[in-house]
Design a protein around this motif. Structure first.
Motif, mmCIF file in Angstrom:
data_model
loop_
_atom_site.group_PDB
_atom_site.id
_atom_site.type_symbol
_atom_site.label_atom_id
_atom_site.label_comp_id
_atom_site.label_asym_id
_atom_site.label_seq_id
_atom_site.Cartn_x
_atom_site.Cartn_y
_atom_site.Cartn_z
ATOM 1 N N ARG A 40 -65.730 36.061 107.019
ATOM 2 C CA ARG A 40 -65.987 37.315 106.002
ATOM 3 C C ARG A 40 -67.388 37.259 105.482
ATOM 4 N N TRP A 41 -67.856 36.271 104.839
ATOM 5 C CA TRP A 41 -69.154 35.996 104.366
ATOM 6 C C TRP A 41 -70.202 36.314 105.257
ATOM 7 N N ASN A 42 -69.910 35.813 106.417
ATOM 8 C CA ASN A 42 -70.792 35.930 107.757
ATOM 9 C C ASN A 42 -71.239 37.506 107.876
ATOM 10 N N PHE A 43 -69.928 38.208 107.983
ATOM 11 C CA PHE A 43 -70.305 39.371 108.431
ATOM 12 C C PHE A 43 -70.821 40.275 107.246
ATOM 13 N N GLY A 44 -70.547 40.149 106.069
ATOM 14 C CA GLY A 44 -71.045 40.658 104.892
ATOM 15 C C GLY A 44 -72.727 40.363 104.577
ATOM 16 N N HIS A 45 -72.835 38.857 104.983
ATOM 17 C CA HIS A 45 -74.299 38.732 104.944
ATOM 18 C C HIS A 45 -75.209 39.395 105.894
ATOM 19 N N ILE A 46 -74.496 39.588 107.084
ATOM 20 C CA ILE A 46 -75.370 40.414 108.133
ATOM 21 C C ILE A 46 -75.857 41.791 107.423
ATOM 22 N N ALA A 47 -74.716 42.574 106.984
ATOM 23 C CA ALA A 47 -75.015 43.653 106.370
ATOM 24 C C ALA A 47 -75.934 43.704 105.344
ATOM 25 N N SER A 48 -76.013 42.551 104.274
ATOM 26 C CA SER A 48 -76.771 42.431 103.299
ATOM 27 C C SER A 48 -78.163 42.118 103.477
ATOM 28 N N VAL A 49 -78.544 41.253 104.312
ATOM 29 C CA VAL A 49 -79.654 40.853 104.971
ATOM 30 C C VAL A 49 -80.392 42.009 105.534
ATOM 31 N N GLN A 50 -79.643 42.766 106.460
ATOM 32 C CA GLN A 50 -80.104 43.755 107.413
ATOM 33 C C GLN A 50 -80.700 45.060 106.404
ATOM 34 N N GLU A 51 -80.053 45.272 105.233
ATOM 35 C CA GLU A 51 -80.261 46.284 104.178
ATOM 36 C C GLU A 51 -81.575 45.949 103.587
ATOM 37 N N LYS A 52 -81.895 44.705 103.265
ATOM 38 C CA LYS A 52 -83.159 44.210 102.731
ATOM 39 C C LYS A 52 -84.053 44.430 103.796
ATOM 40 N N LEU A 53 -84.144 43.738 104.670
ATOM 41 C CA LEU A 53 -84.987 43.732 105.819
ATOM 42 C C LEU A 53 -85.399 45.217 106.288
ATOM 43 N N VAL A 54 -84.639 46.267 106.071
ATOM 44 C CA VAL A 54 -85.390 47.448 106.546
ATOM 45 C C VAL A 54 -85.311 48.571 105.476
ATOM 46 N N ARG A 56 -84.898 47.574 101.332
ATOM 47 C CA ARG A 56 -85.682 47.259 100.219
ATOM 48 C C ARG A 56 -87.140 46.684 100.489
ATOM 49 N N VAL A 57 -87.358 46.042 101.761
ATOM 50 C CA VAL A 57 -88.896 45.765 101.854
ATOM 51 C C VAL A 57 -89.856 47.019 101.693
ATOM 52 N N LEU A 58 -89.386 48.026 101.675
ATOM 53 C CA LEU A 58 -90.280 49.317 101.825
ATOM 54 C C LEU A 58 -90.035 50.024 100.341
ATOM 55 N N GLY A 59 -89.303 49.242 99.557
ATOM 56 C CA GLY A 59 -89.129 49.826 98.079
ATOM 57 C C GLY A 59 -88.039 50.835 97.982
ATOM 58 N N GLU A 60 -87.180 51.062 99.009
ATOM 59 C CA GLU A 60 -86.198 52.267 99.293
ATOM 60 C C GLU A 60 -84.844 51.680 98.699
ATOM 61 N N GLU A 61 -83.888 52.585 98.200
ATOM 62 C CA GLU A 61 -82.769 52.083 97.489
ATOM 63 C C GLU A 61 -81.845 51.493 98.686
ATOM 64 N N MET A 62 -81.081 50.595 98.476
ATOM 65 C CA MET A 62 -80.075 50.171 99.346
ATOM 66 C C MET A 62 -79.009 50.983 99.344
ATOM 67 N N GLY A 63 -78.410 51.261 100.687
ATOM 68 C CA GLY A 63 -77.277 51.916 100.768
ATOM 69 C C GLY A 63 -75.926 51.349 101.227
ATOM 70 N N ILE A 64 -75.884 49.889 100.752
ATOM 71 C CA ILE A 64 -74.523 49.342 100.839
ATOM 72 C C ILE A 64 -74.137 49.087 99.386
ATOM 73 N N PRO A 65 -72.761 48.721 99.178
ATOM 74 C CA PRO A 65 -72.126 48.506 97.911
ATOM 75 C C PRO A 65 -72.815 47.600 97.173
ATOM 76 N N LYS A 66 -73.015 47.792 95.767
ATOM 77 C CA LYS A 66 -73.953 46.849 95.111
ATOM 78 C C LYS A 66 -73.479 45.351 95.103
ATOM 79 N N GLU A 67 -72.024 45.375 95.030
ATOM 80 C CA GLU A 67 -71.456 43.995 95.005
ATOM 81 C C GLU A 67 -71.580 43.091 96.252
ATOM 82 N N TYR A 68 -72.345 43.488 97.355
ATOM 83 C CA TYR A 68 -72.563 42.860 98.377
ATOM 84 C C TYR A 68 -73.491 41.773 98.164
#
Length: 157
Positions: A40-54, A56-68
Motif C-alpha cells: 500500500r505504501w509503495n503505491f501511495g508513494h508513487i502517487a505522492s512523489v509523481q505529484e511533487k515532481l510534476v 509542486r516543482v512548478l509551485g502548483e497546487e497538488m491535486g491528490i488528497p493532503k493525507e498522502y
C-alpha cells in the motif's frame, strides 16, 4: 518528442494501474522481514512523489488528497502511521486521475524551467519540468519492482 513522452507516461502508469488491480487488499499492509514498507505504501508513494515532481516543482497546487504526504511521503513508513490510510481502490483512482491531469498539464511545458532548481534525495538536480517528469518514470519503476518483490515474499509464505 512530447507525444513519445506522453505515450511512455501512459505505458508506465498503465503497468502500475494493472498491478494495483491484482493485489488483494488483505495482503497490502504486510511488511515482510527485510522490508521497511508495504505494498500500500509503495503505491501511495508513487502517487505522492509523481505529484511533487510534476506539480509542486512548478509551485502548483497538488491535486491528490493532503493525507498522502503523511502516509506516503519520503521518509514515512507504515509502522508510524496514525489514522487509516486510503484503500488500494482509492489509491488506484488517484493514480488514474493523476495520469490524466499530468497529460493535460504538461502539454507544451516540458522545457519550462522550474522556479528553483530541484535537488532530490539522491543529489540529482533538475532544472525543467521535462527532467523531473522523466525521472518520475524511473522512480515509479523502482517502486513497481519493490511491489513485485513484496508480493513474491508475501505469497511464498
Amino acid at each position: 518528442m512530447e507525444p513519445t513522452i506522453i505515450r511512455h507516461l501512459e505505458t508506465v502508469r498503465g503497468i502500475t494501474e494493472q498491478m494495483i488491480k491484482k493485489i488483494p487488499e488483505e495482503i497490502s499492509d504486510i511488511v515482510p522481514k527485510g522490508f521497511n514498507n508495504n505494498i500500500r505504501w509503495n503505491f501511495g508513494h508513487i502517487a505522492s512523489v509523481q505529484e511533487k515532481l510534476v506539480f509542486r516543482v512548478l509551485g502548483e497546487e497538488m491535486g491528490i488528497p493532503k493525507e498522502y504526504e503523511q502516509f506516503f511521503g519520503a521518509g514515512t513508513k507504515p509502522a508510524e502511521w496514525e489514522g487509516t490510510p486510503p484503500s488500494l481502490a482509492e489509491i488506484a483512482v488517484v493514480l488514474t486521475e493523476q495520469k490524466t491531469r499530468i497529460k493535460d498539464f504538461i502539454q507544451g511545458r516540458l522545457h519550462e524551467k522550474l522556479p528553483t532548481p530541484f535537488t532530490n534525495r539522491a543529489g540529482i538536480t533538475f532544472y525543467t519540468l521535462g527532467e523531473t517528469l522523466l525521472f518520475s518514470f524511473y522512480h515509479e519503476a523502482l517502486h513497481v519492482e519493490t511491489i513485485k518483490r513484496l508480493y513474491r515474499s508475501i505469497s511464498s509464505k
